[in-house]
Write an enzyme that holds these catalytic residues in place. Structure first.
Site, PDB file in Angstrom:
ATOM      1  N   GLU A  91       0.807  -1.207   0.000  1.00  0.00           N
ATOM      2  CA  GLU A  91       0.000   0.000   0.000  1.00  0.00           C
ATOM      3  C   GLU A  91       0.842   1.260   0.000  1.00  0.00           C
ATOM      4  OE1 GLU A  91      -1.702  -1.645   3.808  1.00  0.00           O
ATOM      5  OE2 GLU A  91      -1.816   0.477   4.255  1.00  0.00           O
ATOM      6  N   CYS A 112       3.401   8.340   0.878  1.00  0.00           N
ATOM      7  CA  CYS A 112       4.078   7.420   1.780  1.00  0.00           C
ATOM      8  C   CYS A 112       4.199   6.084   1.045  1.00  0.00           C
ATOM      9  CB  CYS A 112       3.235   7.287   3.047  1.00  0.00           C
ATOM     10  SG  CYS A 112       3.856   6.071   4.193  1.00  0.00           S
ATOM     11  N   CYS A 119       7.381  -7.068   6.926  1.00  0.00           N
ATOM     12  CA  CYS A 119       8.595  -6.526   7.546  1.00  0.00           C
ATOM     13  C   CYS A 119       9.150  -7.555   8.521  1.00  0.00           C
ATOM     14  CB  CYS A 119       8.303  -5.224   8.273  1.00  0.00           C
ATOM     15  SG  CYS A 119       9.805  -4.469   8.957  1.00  0.00           S
ATOM     16  N   CYS A 123       8.407  -4.926  15.142  1.00  0.00           N
ATOM     17  CA  CYS A 123       8.112  -3.986  16.229  1.00  0.00           C
ATOM     18  C   CYS A 123       6.727  -4.336  16.783  1.00  0.00           C
ATOM     19  CB  CYS A 123       8.149  -2.552  15.721  1.00  0.00           C
ATOM     20  SG  CYS A 123       9.759  -2.122  15.040  1.00  0.00           S
ATOM     21  N   CYS A 126       3.313  -2.601  15.464  1.00  0.00           N
ATOM     22  CA  CYS A 126       3.183  -2.272  14.037  1.00  0.00           C
ATOM     23  C   CYS A 126       2.484  -3.371  13.253  1.00  0.00           C
ATOM     24  CB  CYS A 126       4.571  -2.026  13.461  1.00  0.00           C
ATOM     25  SG  CYS A 126       4.566  -1.735  11.689  1.00  0.00           S
ATOM     26  N   GLY A 166       7.434  -2.061   5.555  1.00  0.00           N
ATOM     27  CA  GLY A 166       8.806  -2.540   5.386  1.00  0.00           C
ATOM     28  C   GLY A 166       9.857  -1.624   5.973  1.00  0.00           C
ATOM     29  N   SER A 198      12.589   6.644   6.350  1.00  0.00           N
ATOM     30  CA  SER A 198      12.362   6.376   7.765  1.00  0.00           C
ATOM     31  C   SER A 198      12.946   5.008   8.104  1.00  0.00           C
ATOM     32  CB  SER A 198      10.858   6.382   8.045  1.00  0.00           C
ATOM     33  OG  SER A 198      10.611   6.023   9.390  1.00  0.00           O
ATOM     34  N   SER A 221      12.931   6.148  13.669  1.00  0.00           N
ATOM     35  CA  SER A 221      11.832   5.731  14.552  1.00  0.00           C
ATOM     36  C   SER A 221      12.430   5.396  15.907  1.00  0.00           C
ATOM     37  CB  SER A 221      11.129   4.503  13.965  1.00  0.00           C
ATOM     38  OG  SER A 221      10.465   4.869  12.789  1.00  0.00           O
ATOM     39  N   LEU A 222      12.361   6.338  16.806  1.00  0.00           N
ATOM     40  CA  LEU A 222      13.010   6.143  18.105  1.00  0.00           C
ATOM     41  C   LEU A 222      12.069   5.415  19.068  1.00  0.00           C
ATOM     42  CD1 LEU A 222      15.897   6.975  18.727  1.00  0.00           C
ATOM     43  CD2 LEU A 222      14.990   8.821  20.128  1.00  0.00           C
ATOM     44  N   HIS A 223      10.915   6.032  19.306  1.00  0.00           N
ATOM     45  CA  HIS A 223       9.829   5.403  20.078  1.00  0.00           C
ATOM     46  C   HIS A 223      10.146   5.089  21.536  1.00  0.00           C
ATOM     47  CE1 HIS A 223       8.161   5.435  16.210  1.00  0.00           C
ATOM     48  NE2 HIS A 223       8.411   4.213  15.837  1.00  0.00           N
ATOM     49  N   CYS A 340       0.348   2.609   7.851  1.00  0.00           N
ATOM     50  CA  CYS A 340       0.619   1.814   6.660  1.00  0.00           C
ATOM     51  C   CYS A 340       0.800   0.354   7.060  1.00  0.00           C
ATOM     52  CB  CYS A 340       1.885   2.314   5.976  1.00  0.00           C
ATOM     53  SG  CYS A 340       1.600   2.768   4.283  1.00  0.00           S
TER      54      CYS A 340
END
Ligand code: SAH
Ligand code: SF4
Length: 360
Positions: A91, A112, A119, A123, A126, A166, A198, A221-223, A340
């Protein structure tokens, strides 16, 4: 007789097109048919000699990605679900001009883009990683997402974020090849400063990218601002911990002379404490990085929730009071980029389509 699989013509650079299509100016004509006139067959390249068209058709193919569903409508964020030639689904999301995203002026239309089917990084919050990893996208499949969305929407895209399904840096070679086609004047012609990758934090590839000549932007992407929490929600942190990641970010910043962006999903009672905000502020300040806070977007089958609005605002306030440039993404559409992977998952698992489905 050919036994090797045909290479897609939109995976090739101008110098490669020139080599195939002697004399070399023919290469420029082919690029013009592909990226300016946007034809979808060799037969349409009418200023090429017949023999050359036959040669191209014998050696190359013309991949297409098929639009399966479009969600949303003009003036809102639109999601496009595509079927690839091997039936896998990916997508892309088109975000209309308005919210200023990733350092770009607010009048830009952003897409995007996905870089892999599924992936491998798993995570915990996600949708893209829930069913594991299937394969890398080829360069033409990355390029074709942009061209297909432009064709479907009738809009010209001028900002690209690799934040779809991904891990872009795990598909480094195809990604770079695609970016060169997207960026080139003979290709789609989008400036490198309007292209953002990213990553969940693949340290060696961040360093490699830093040494690359293109002035592409980087979002990390720290999070979480501490190893303990980050390792819990992002398994990649056990391989490349925060120290190694921040070092690589520093290297990137020094080589590219540009600020990076930290993405930080706010998940209730996981990474939303004052203490996390203070530590995040410290990391961001050290790198002069910008911070994008994204309230967690619910994923079917996962238990996480987003913090209350008050908590989100408090987290933001702590960053700002420490002089960090930070934004809280609230507007409709900002979060859809982060979501996504969800549309594909819903489709593959036969779950109900979201209510905003349009006929395209
Ligand atoms: N693999 C890359 C790029 C794709 S993910 C990366 O991780 O950076 C793009 C962004 O969406 C990442 O910041 C990711 O952490 C975020 N994201 C994933 N699931 C999300 C969710 N449920 N809610 C909000 N953001 C999410
Ligand atoms: Fe993969 Fe990024 Fe999702 Fe993590 S957040 S599973 S790296 S797509």
């Amino acid at each position: 007789m050919h036994v090797v699989p045909l290479i897609d013509i939109k995976s090739l650079h101008l110098d490669e097109l020139r080599r195939i299509a002697q004399p070399s100016y023919r290469g420029g004509q082919i690029a013009d048919w592909l990226y300016q006139k946007r034809v979808t067959s060799f037969a349409e390249m009418t200023n090429l000699p017949h023999a050359l068209r036959t040669k191209l058709a014998d050696n190359l193919c013309f991949g297409k990605i098929e639009v399966v569903r479009v969600l949303g409508s003009k003036d809102t964020t639109r999601k496009f679900l595509f079927r690839l030639s091997d039936n896998n689904l990916i997508e892309s999301v088109l975000i209309p001009a308005s919210p200023a995203l990733y350092g770009s002026p607010s009048d830009r239309r952003t897409i995007c883009v996905s870089t892999q089917v599924g992936c491998a990084y798993g995570c915990k919050f996600c949708a893209s990683g829930l069913d594991g990893w299937k394969r890398n996208l080829r360069a033409d499949e990355i390029v074709n997402q942009i061209m297909a969305v432009e064709e479907e929407s009738g809009e010209r895209i001028d900002n690209i974020v690799f934040m779809g399904m991904g891990e872009p840096l795990a598909n480094y070679d195809n990604l770079l090849r695609a970016i060169q086609i997207i960026n080139a004047p003979w290709g789609i012609g989008i400036g490198a400063r309007h292209i953002t990758i990213s990553t969940s934090g693949l340290v060696p590839q961040i360093r490699k990218l830093a040494d690359q000549a293109l002035q592409i932007r980087l979002a990390v992407s720290l999070h979480s601002a501490s190893d303990e929490i980050r390792s819990r929600i992002m398994p990649v942190n056990r391989k490349y911990n925060l120290g190694a990641l921040l070092d690589a970010c520093r290297y990137f910043t020094s080589r590219k002379k540009q600020r990076i962006t930290f993405e930080y999903i706010l998940i209730a009672q996981v990474n939303d404490s004052d203490e996390q905000a203070r530590q995040l502020a410290k990391h961001a300040r050290a790198l002069e990085a910008k911070v994008n806070l994204i309230p967690y977007n619910r994923v079917e089958g996962l238990d996480w929730t987003q913090p209350s609005i008050d908590r989100q605002k408090k987290f933001l306030a702590i960053l700002r009071s420490a002089d960090v440039r930070a934004a809280l993404r609230r507007e409709k559409g900002d979060d859809i980029a982060a979501a996504c992977g969800q549309l594909r998952l819903q489709t593959e698992r036969g779950l109900a389509a979201p209510a905003l489905e349009s006929t395209g």
